[in-house]
Design a protein around this motif. Structure first.
Motif, PDB file in Angstrom:
ATOM      1  N   PRO A  19      40.196  34.053  37.469  1.00 29.09           N
ATOM      2  CA  PRO A  19      39.461  35.069  38.099  1.00 29.09           C
ATOM      3  C   PRO A  19      37.910  33.573  37.888  1.00 29.09           C
ATOM      4  N   ALA A  20      37.461  33.965  39.289  1.00 27.13           N
ATOM      5  CA  ALA A  20      36.278  33.519  39.349  1.00 27.13           C
ATOM      6  C   ALA A  20      35.199  34.291  38.329  1.00 27.13           C
ATOM      7  N   ARG A  21      35.435  35.383  38.067  1.00 31.08           N
ATOM      8  CA  ARG A  21      34.754  36.311  37.149  1.00 31.08           C
ATOM      9  C   ARG A  21      35.086  36.856  36.403  1.00 31.08           C
ATOM     10  N   ARG A  24      35.225  43.207  34.364  1.00 30.82           N
ATOM     11  CA  ARG A  24      34.198  43.642  34.687  1.00 30.82           C
ATOM     12  C   ARG A  24      34.806  45.261  32.704  1.00 30.82           C
ATOM     13  N   VAL A  25      36.065  45.024  32.282  1.00 31.07           N
ATOM     14  CA  VAL A  25      35.479  45.003  31.121  1.00 31.07           C
ATOM     15  C   VAL A  25      36.090  44.631  29.434  1.00 31.07           C
ATOM     16  N   ALA A  26      35.077  44.498  28.837  1.00 32.96           N
ATOM     17  CA  ALA A  26      34.621  43.312  27.028  1.00 32.96           C
ATOM     18  C   ALA A  26      36.281  43.974  26.917  1.00 32.96           C
ATOM     19  N   GLY A  27      36.309  42.467  26.758  1.00 36.87           N
ATOM     20  CA  GLY A  27      37.888  42.161  25.772  1.00 36.87           C
ATOM     21  C   GLY A  27      39.136  42.488  26.763  1.00 36.87           C
ATOM     22  N   VAL A  28      39.251  42.063  27.746  1.00 33.19           N
ATOM     23  CA  VAL A  28      40.068  41.838  29.400  1.00 33.19           C
ATOM     24  C   VAL A  28      40.216  39.666  29.816  1.00 33.19           C
ATOM     25  N   SER A  29      41.138  39.095  29.794  1.00 35.89           N
ATOM     26  CA  SER A  29      41.440  38.332  30.019  1.00 35.89           C
ATOM     27  C   SER A  29      42.241  38.122  31.360  1.00 35.89           C
ATOM     28  N   MET A  30      42.710  37.847  32.391  1.00 35.81           N
ATOM     29  CA  MET A  30      43.273  37.578  32.967  1.00 35.81           C
ATOM     30  C   MET A  30      44.156  36.018  33.645  1.00 35.81           C
ATOM     31  N   ALA A  31      44.980  35.507  34.287  1.00 34.07           N
ATOM     32  CA  ALA A  31      45.882  34.973  34.622  1.00 34.07           C
ATOM     33  C   ALA A  31      46.771  35.512  35.926  1.00 34.07           C
ATOM     34  N   ALA A 150      40.878  41.329  41.295  1.00 31.57           N
ATOM     35  CA  ALA A 150      40.827  42.462  42.095  1.00 31.57           C
ATOM     36  C   ALA A 150      40.765  43.833  41.510  1.00 31.57           C
ATOM     37  N   LEU A 151      42.149  44.040  42.263  1.00 29.92           N
ATOM     38  CA  LEU A 151      43.076  45.140  41.825  1.00 29.92           C
ATOM     39  C   LEU A 151      43.794  45.361  40.611  1.00 29.92           C
ATOM     40  N   THR A 152      43.912  44.172  40.351  1.00 26.35           N
ATOM     41  CA  THR A 152      44.442  44.152  38.461  1.00 26.35           C
ATOM     42  C   THR A 152      42.822  45.301  38.034  1.00 26.35           C
ATOM     43  N   ASP A 153      41.674  44.355  37.707  1.00 21.32           N
ATOM     44  CA  ASP A 153      40.857  44.642  37.169  1.00 21.32           C
ATOM     45  C   ASP A 153      40.663  46.661  37.251  1.00 21.32           C
TER      46      ASP A 153
END
Length: 278
Positions: A19-21, A24-31, A150-153
């Protein structure tokens, strides 16, 4: 969004996106992962100090073979520190959003404590029911990774808002372990929060998913592993990560992964993250 292709001589290409950003939840990262014909043996899963969620939505199944010989297909959740030389992820033509959760937010988002996962992999359907099917369909309906992220977040943020949090003393202890990269004594953590060592061990284990000493060891290993993956020599990585010497680092890497530091450093599963990603 950043994207790359990760390729080795013994494995086909994975397309990877980030993700570019930040979430919104601290402690979450995605790929995001798109497989274009993974080799049958799959990729080794390297243990990580977080809970891993895989939201699979592609044409082919995502398959995880664990150390006990069990097999999990499709969307899944893997407990804190899950992975070893015997755990592999494979499939063919699958697509998935991988989410890594700090254990501080995992209980709120998943609906169960990381301790309930006991370091193994379970089907996401078993935890989320129909919500797992709905997010899979929605991820498959959109065409870009940014929309998928965005959907996942949005889903993770909604679940986090309504979920239960860990004790503030446990959260502080975990944060200290992470900040010090695992170089902290458990008795000092207990004294700092005004608990006995036994009480900290019990509450931390039940809410985080492993005892504090084991968590500190995993965090220290993870720090060293990423220094190795980024190209640093074993001797230097051992010093920087707080190991007594290179042999100490070698023993820890073997204990967590079953392979040598040099072999582990080249694993694609490890290399796709904020530190080691090219």
């Amino acid at each position: 969004m950043r994207s790359t292709e990760h390729e080795r001589a013994d494995a086909a290409v994975w397309d990877v996106a980030r993700p570019a950003r930040p979430s919104r939840v601290a402690g979450v990262s995605m790929a995001g992962f798109r497989d274009r014909g993974l080799a049958p043996a799959g990729h080794r899963v390297v243990p990580h100090p977080g809970v891993t969620v895989a939201l699979e939505f592609g044409a082919g199944p995502l398959i995880v073979d664990d150390a006990a010989g069990r097999q999990q297909r499709g969307s899944l959740v893997a407990g804190l520190g899950f992975g070893s030389s015997l755990v592999r992820v494979r499939g063919e033509n699958f697509e998935a959003v991988q989410v890594r959760l700090s254990p501080l937010v995992a209980r709120a988002i998943l609906g169960v404590s990381p301790a309930d996962l006991d370091g193994v992999v379970v089907a996401l359907d078993d935890l989320w029911g129909q919500e797992a099917s709905r997010i899979r369909e929605r991820l498959g309906d959109v065409s870009s990774w940014e929309e998928r992220f965005a959907l996942t977040d949005a889903l993770l943020a909604r679940r986090h808002e309504t979920g239960s949090s860990v004790d503030p003393e446990v959260a502080w202890a975990w944060d200290r372990i992470v900040i010090t990269r695992g170089l902290v004594r458990v008795d000092r953590l207990a004294a700092a929060v005004g608990w006995s060592r036994k009480r900290l061990w019990s509450r931390f284990s039940s809410q985080i998913g492993m005892p504090p000493k084991r968590a500190a060891k995993l965090v220290r290993f993870d720090h060293a592993a990423h220094r190795l993956a980024a190209g640093e020599g074993a001797a230097r990585a051992a010093v920087e990560a707080g190991y007594a010497d290179q042999s100490h680092l070698h023993r820890d890497v073997m204990a967590f992964t079953g392979v040598t530091p040099a072999t582990m450093a080249g694993e694609p599963w490890l290399a796709v993250d904020d530190i080691a990603w090219p």
